[in-house]
Design a protein around this motif. Sequence first.
Motif, mmCIF file in Angstrom:
data_model
loop_
_atom_site.group_PDB
_atom_site.id
_atom_site.type_symbol
_atom_site.label_atom_id
_atom_site.label_comp_id
_atom_site.label_asym_id
_atom_site.label_seq_id
_atom_site.Cartn_x
_atom_site.Cartn_y
_atom_site.Cartn_z
ATOM 1 N N LEU A 1 38.341 50.286 44.485
ATOM 2 C CA LEU A 1 38.794 51.159 43.215
ATOM 3 C C LEU A 1 39.647 50.686 42.462
ATOM 4 N N ALA B 1 38.299 47.334 40.885
ATOM 5 C CA ALA B 1 37.283 47.421 39.870
ATOM 6 C C ALA B 1 37.646 48.220 38.431
ATOM 7 N N SER B 2 38.427 49.084 38.974
ATOM 8 C CA SER B 2 38.305 50.089 37.901
ATOM 9 C C SER B 2 39.906 50.546 37.479
ATOM 10 N N GLY B 3 40.882 49.872 38.187
ATOM 11 C CA GLY B 3 42.370 49.916 38.068
ATOM 12 C C GLY B 3 42.591 51.802 38.400
ATOM 13 N N VAL B 4 41.808 52.279 39.439
ATOM 14 C CA VAL B 4 42.109 53.864 39.888
ATOM 15 C C VAL B 4 42.679 53.715 41.152
#
Lengths: 485, 395, 98
Positions: free
Chosen positions: A147, A150-153
């Motif tokens: 996470l 891939a998405s900086g989450v």
Amino acid sequence: MTDTPRTDCELAIVGGGPAGLAAAALAAELGVETILFDEQPTPGGQIYRNIEANSRKLDALSDILGADYAKGLALVERFRSSGAAYEPLSSIWQVTAAGKLGVSQKGRAYLTRAGRIILATGAVERPFPVPGWTLPGVMGAGAAQTLMKASGVVPDRPTVIAGSGPLTYLVAFQLMKARAPLTGVIDTSRKGLLETGLTALPVLPGFAGDLLKGLSWMAALRRARIPVFSGRNVAAEGGSRVEAVTFEGRGKRRRLPASLLLLHEGVVPNNQITASLRCRHVWDAAQMAWRPWTDEWGVTSAELVAVAGDGAGISGARAAVHGGRLAALDAACRIGRISRAERDERARPERQHLQRDARFRAFLDNTYRPNEAVRRLANETIACRCEEVTAGDLRALVAEGFTDINQLKSFSRCGMGQCQGRMCGATVARILALSLETDMESVGYYRLRLPVKPLPVAQLAELGNAERDLRPSPLGADGDPSQRV
Amino acid sequence: MMATDAIVIGGGIHGCCTALHLALRGLRTILLEKNTVGRHASGVNAGGIRQLMRHKAEVPLSIAAMDAWERLDDLLGPELAKNCEFIGGVGQIGIAETEAEMEWCHTRAAEMRSLGHEFEEVIDAKELRRLIPAIADICRGGIISRRDGHANPFRTTQSFRLRAEQLGVRFMERTRVTGLEQGDRGWTVATESGVFRADILINCAGAWAWQVAEMIGEHLPKTHFASTLMVTSRMPHFIDPVVIGIDRVLSFKQTQAGTVVIGGGVLGDPDLNNETADTVADRMVVSAQTVCEFFPILRRATIVRSWAGLEALMPDVIPVIGPSQVAHNLWHAFGFSGHGFQLGPIVGSIIADLVATGESAIPIAELSPARFSTNDMLATTRIPDRKVSQEAGRE
Amino acid sequence: MFRRLRADDLTTTIYFDGRPLRCRPGDSIAAALLAAGVERFRTTPVSGTDRMPHCMIGNCFDCLVEIDGRADQQACLVPVREGSQVRSQLGTGKFDAV
């Protein structure tokens, strides 16, 4: 991505991580007509997930992901300029021993015939069944890292990490740097890294850097006053969401309030495809996982199919690159682009790297081998997440006289769900082996057939280039449907 | 050496049922299974319980079997019977899409009536839609047997096994027969795990039954095949009856779990030596097309698994049930050609009758292995054609 | 449960059970939902309990959702597309007529 899919090639590579990228780049450079299929939208695999986009921007995330991650860019760039064809967002639902791949992409399925195949399907986190692990809020530590990449989450609710293996501490360190509310790390390994690392240091001179890195993550956690516990028998508690994590530490049951529990117990080869090919597999006792048997070039017992990278046995990203290149050299040789002598000559430096890495891997395997005491499965623990079959259900069937893993599957539906046994296969086998007091080799694994990823019926119905003449030609005339001879 | 009254070779449904019935008649019985019970066709077939559209030679057996299915409690006791997940009375329907298929339905029903069988009944489009609201408009009607239904094949085979064990049958799994000999003291059966002796021998070895017969010099057809099934993820409940094709490749049912099992005789690649089979995507396309045409809801479904079970196939697509042509005290029950599961509860009782009295109340003359004693039938070891495999895959 | 390190570039809109969610191009649907606070992706067809993604790499199938009317879609493998209609998959999911 092409609009009209290519339906034949000299070499098909499945998986766009280090092994697949290195193999594809080298094969294409040697003049082999190569297609790389990957499930993800961009090259890099899980280890270098989203590397291209993340490299374009230097910010907090770059700092969190670190220098080792950034190294992946060179691999991707070499692949991009190699001339290998690239088919991202492609799900591979079959690989046959004759070299026929079933591909599903953009909502349609087609077949690609490949002269040779290199499977570079990498690793998956070893499923870590604990009570409550199906609750929303229990994820793999690797999932949290994905996470992030891939998405900086990142997590923003109280988070506990539990397990063993280098990734446990790396993810903890990264989440700490991302200012995620990390309330504790539960180390379930048998001995600490410090203890085993220091004893091993004299025999692993080349890897002091790697060891120090691991130790530095631990030191950073201590400085940030993130508690690190030594514990076992981890469980997630909660009604419909994770509310707390419990574990046994220092002889008593402890409880940490948390919304997110990240589990990790190392990674295992992703060998769904080689299993469906009925390739010969070897039980790797040190890694506690099945891996496909291969020759020194990665070729499996299915002659046209090679495996490279973690899919051939966990060896890490560095080794995967060299393994990928070995498989590519062998493919190029068999396809006729290079001589045997050239193959062997070019293989030498790759093998030297691999031998060097293997020593460190043996150390890691030993340090982080899943702790049997920790892995005691309570009867109420769900083994098969899809069909919600518990360890107790399976033990009851064994007590009734079932002795075969496929019987357990047929009877209880374990392994019959959408994940096709990926999340429960090893657990069910282990329950059976322990109950029968036998070994994993005797127990074996589920029989897998196509599709190795679920395939929409409509896509199969519209499979454009199927070979209809595979059906034996009708010999008899149409007759009475009830008395056909 | 272990001595007993009867030995059954093969732990499929017919082997288990035969052992059960021999035990009911007081014979001490041992069952030898080279793998595990229900490993091949018996455990992995589609579970259809079908009287519909059967070969006339099988109809009397099928009717008797249906009675037995409906009284499973008597044979197995309530708990084991429940385990079979038998659901009767939902009907099996042969779907007619073309005028020619519709016509065939009328002819077939009339012919069955002339033989005194009323259970096959022609239905029109309206009745078809009442029974299966999810069916596509292209279907004109069909032929139904309303008593039919389905069961869970693996669980059923296990239930027969467990009942047989309760009655004292000894099951020897992973025990491969390596040699047979008949002498003054009866049969000597050599296996990988010891030698057994018995007066009576029953060959229920399915795809491997011809090998058992060869051991005593009896030549029977060697054909085997692998019928493919594919199964979807769980779907909302949308259909009760089991549906089969008339000219189309189709066999279709929704299980209690909600998964849809799709078959119909698509051939897999059998691997008799390794005792397994692979499925072949190219051949499964036709099946996928058919179900999408007949059931538009299937266009949204996902295939999760496929498999193929190994099964003996007779050139005339009907089983071999009867005494050996070359040895006494040996009976064969195999060659069910992909549609033997429904006959499961009755074959064992026929064999037990034959063993006890030499006769069967249910006519089986047409099923005798004697039909292969002339060579022309035996020579037909060709790969099954489309129609044969379709018939074979209807279970 | 999650937040974004980078709040820029949220230029794509998808809908979850009718609610609009802003996300980054390149996000997987699973990442977009998690960043927006979604915890129940699906309920299981067996016991009806809630599930959230577990592996994020296409292995566990706990992120199954309905995307544009199709059930059984792996949210962690499908990139966001402007206007995608995502629904949580309840039980077997809905199988809309085509």
